[in-house]
Design a protein around this motif. Structure first.
Motif, short mmCIF file in Angstrom:
data_model
loop_
_atom_site.label_atom_id
_atom_site.label_comp_id
_atom_site.label_asym_id
_atom_site.label_seq_id
_atom_site.Cartn_x
_atom_site.Cartn_y
_atom_site.Cartn_z
N THR A 107 -62.34 -62.57 38.48
CA THR A 107 -61.38 -63.36 37.48
C THR A 107 -62.12 -63.74 36.37
OG1 THR A 107 -60.49 -64.14 39.37
CG2 THR A 107 -59.95 -65.43 37.40
N HIS A 108 -63.51 -64.19 36.29
CA HIS A 108 -64.42 -64.53 35.00
C HIS A 108 -64.35 -63.27 34.20
CE1 HIS A 108 -65.06 -68.30 36.79
NE2 HIS A 108 -65.95 -67.79 37.78
N SER A 109 -63.96 -62.21 34.42
CA SER A 109 -64.29 -60.85 33.69
C SER A 109 -62.57 -60.33 33.31
CB SER A 109 -64.87 -59.78 34.50
OG SER A 109 -66.21 -60.28 34.83
N ILE A 110 -61.66 -60.96 33.34
CA ILE A 110 -60.51 -60.71 32.93
C ILE A 110 -60.35 -60.28 31.62
CG2 ILE A 110 -58.00 -61.43 32.65
CD1 ILE A 110 -58.24 -63.02 35.11
N SER A 111 -61.26 -60.94 30.65
CA SER A 111 -61.20 -60.58 29.27
C SER A 111 -61.82 -59.39 28.95
CB SER A 111 -61.97 -61.77 28.42
OG SER A 111 -63.64 -61.65 28.95
N LEU A 112 -62.70 -58.80 29.79
CA LEU A 112 -63.24 -57.48 29.52
C LEU A 112 -62.11 -56.50 30.24
CD1 LEU A 112 -65.62 -55.84 29.01
CD2 LEU A 112 -66.39 -55.61 31.35
N PHE A 113 -61.43 -56.75 31.14
CA PHE A 113 -60.51 -55.66 31.51
C PHE A 113 -59.27 -55.77 30.56
CE2 PHE A 113 -62.31 -56.33 35.78
CZ PHE A 113 -62.04 -55.44 36.40
N ARG A 114 -59.00 -56.80 29.84
CA ARG A 114 -58.03 -56.90 28.81
C ARG A 114 -58.34 -55.77 27.51
NH1 ARG A 114 -57.23 -61.95 26.70
NH2 ARG A 114 -55.46 -60.96 25.68
N GLU A 115 -59.64 -56.24 27.29
CA GLU A 115 -60.27 -55.38 26.38
C GLU A 115 -60.26 -53.89 26.25
OE1 GLU A 115 -64.12 -55.18 23.25
OE2 GLU A 115 -63.64 -56.97 24.47
N ALA A 116 -60.60 -53.48 27.66
CA ALA A 116 -60.50 -52.13 28.02
C ALA A 116 -59.20 -51.77 28.29
CB ALA A 116 -61.39 -52.05 29.21
#
Length: 494
Positions: free
Chosen positions: A308-317
């Protein structure tokens, strides 16, 4: 008159007669005509009847073979499209097993090129990942063929084996986590094939126009990502997705590669290239979407709670891929973590980071409560940890064009049927699909095969609240309730 009759008789039987200058066989006899001519006539010794019988047998055999072929052809046409695809898939696997058993895939008898072909054809699946230290550092020179080396990461080892996806499609609650599915897959019994990820990606890029069977082999784009605070019904969500359209859907439930890629930077901060991290995640998801089943078109990933702390990375990818975050009542969630108040010890998911907490958790506790993490009791730490996940999800949800949805456990599975799947993920549901969803929601979501957890599901929310100690309730009120209230206000509606 007699001569006329004799000549008429000879003319009538001309086809059965031959001149006497030929050599008669022992099956013939001579006939002397009135005109002085001698003819040889075959005797009736049963040969003609035998030949006629043989012709009948041959004709009957041809008819039987024709009818049998017609029956098999009709049966093949009666198979559903998914059954026909599965038949072709099984034939492909059988061919591979005949040429070289699955166990030989895990030895040096096969070249890297041969292994890459099996990955290309959707036979071998990505199951694990190892990112070597510094692989994502800005100074690391990648092995890619692209012109922009800023995106090419360094040494990353990918592990592959053949997953039996039919097990999960038929009964997802028996294989609720990817690790159980991998353990049950015969193609993974002998271990995994290790390949350099850059080599595999470069190989696929060079053969991007190749299709062994253009009707089958393809790469699915992710349909949706599922994030959660853990112990909150996320596995039920994954099973719901899997059973909506089993033939067309593949669900990775907490598989290692995506979370490993997403957290590869770790705490390296400025020593990690964001561009390399994004490319690594994109490559991993792309490989995991590789399939040799034409009917598969929906691809979902349920990510481990810490992701969940990496949602921003998933959104960017994947900026166009929708995602959801599952949350639950604070007391119910913590009681599930701490085994209904009996103490979860270090094994509780919410306490695993206690000795190496993330900076986001440290900052939250200090900023909101003015405390150091070492001052917190287990139930307080657990509540703070869950709050940090909820806050991360809420923060990403509030970003413009985030494509996120907050889903309350109390609204499952109706909110999935009535809103999330058709409106958010774009998955239409007919009567049969809805019935399958209700069926899978009636059993324990983590009834892992051989784990003794299978059976009818029982609602336990009230029981958890009644068993909660005052210490647990106070920890929830102080650390977790404010975050829960935020999510509740923006939660997806029925």
């Amino acid at each position: 008159k007699i001569k006329v009759a004799i000549h008429a008789h000879i003319y009538y039987h001309k086809k059965h007669l031959r001149p006497s200058n030929t050599h008669p066989s022992h099956h013939t006899k001579s006939i002397q005509t009135g005109g002085g001519h001698e003819y040889i006539m075959k005797e009736n010794d049963g040969t003609a009847k035998r030949k006629q019988f043989q012709r009948k047998i041959i004709l009957i055999s041809i008819v039987v073979l024709f009818l049998l072929t017609l029956t098999l052809w009709n049966y093949s046409n009666q198979l559903s499209p998914s059954q026909q695809k599965q038949k072709r898939h099984d034939q492909k696997i059988y061919r591979i097993e005949q040429e070289n058993s699955m166990s030989q895939m895990h030895h040096h008898h096969r070249s890297k090129h041969e292994m890459a072909k099996l990955i290309r054809d959707g036979i071998l699946h990505l199951v694990d990942l190892h990112v070597t230290p510094g692989a994502l550092s800005p100074q690391q020179q990648g092995d890619g063929d692209g012109d922009d080396d800023d995106e090419n990461y360094g040494n990353v080892i990918a592990k592959f084996c053949h997953i039996n996806w039919d097990l999960h499609k038929e009964e997802p609650s028996s294989y609720p986590m990817f690790k159980f599915l991998m353990q049950a897959s015969a193609g993974c019994e002998e271990g995994t094939v290790q390949m350099d990820l850059n080599y595999v990606i470069n190989f696929l890029q060079k053969e991007e126009n190749y299709m062994e069977d253009e009707d089958d082999v393809h790469t699915m784009s992710p349909t949706g990502f599922v994030f959660h605070e853990s112990r909150c019904g996320s596995t039920l969500v994954a099973n719901t997705l899997a059973m909506s359209h089993p033939d067309e859907t593949r669900v990775y439930s907490e598989s290692p590669p995506p979370i490993t890629a997403a957290r590869a930077c770790g705490g390296s901060g400025g020593n990690c290239s964001r561009a390399k991290a994004v490319k690594l995640l994109k490559d991993v998801i792309s490989l995991m979407g590789r399939t040799d089943r034409q009917e598969e078109s929906y691809l979902f990933f349920k990510i481990q709670s810490i992701g969940t702390h990496s949602i921003s990375l998933f959104r960017e990818a994947f900026p166009t891929t929708p995602w959801m975050f599952v949350f639950r009542d604070p007391v119910q969630t913590i009681m599930s973590h701490l085994k209904n108040g009996k103490g979860g010890g270090g094994g509780a998911v919410c306490l695993r980071s206690k000795h190496r907490p993330l900076s986001v958790l440290k900052n939250l506790v200090w900023k909101e409560h003015g405390k150091e993490l070492r001052e917190l009791k287990d139930d307080e730490f657990c509540a703070a940890h869950l709050a940090s996940l909820c806050e991360s999800a809420y923060k990403e949800y509030k970003e413009p064009m985030s494509l996120g949805q907050m889903v309350n456990y109390a609204d499952l599975p109706r909110v999935m049927i009535e809103n999330i799947m058709p409106n958010h993920f774009g998955v239409s549901l007919d009567t049969d699909a809805i019935e399958r969803i209700w069926d899978v929601n009636s059993v324990y979501s983590k009834g892992a095969a051989g784990k003794g957890k299978a059976g009818a599901w029982k609602e336990d929310s009230s029981e958890k609240e009644q068993m909660a100690s005052e210490s647990v309730k106070e920890a929830c009120r102080t650390f977790l309730q404010p975050s829960f209230d935020k999510l509740l206000k923006v939660a997806a509606t029925l």
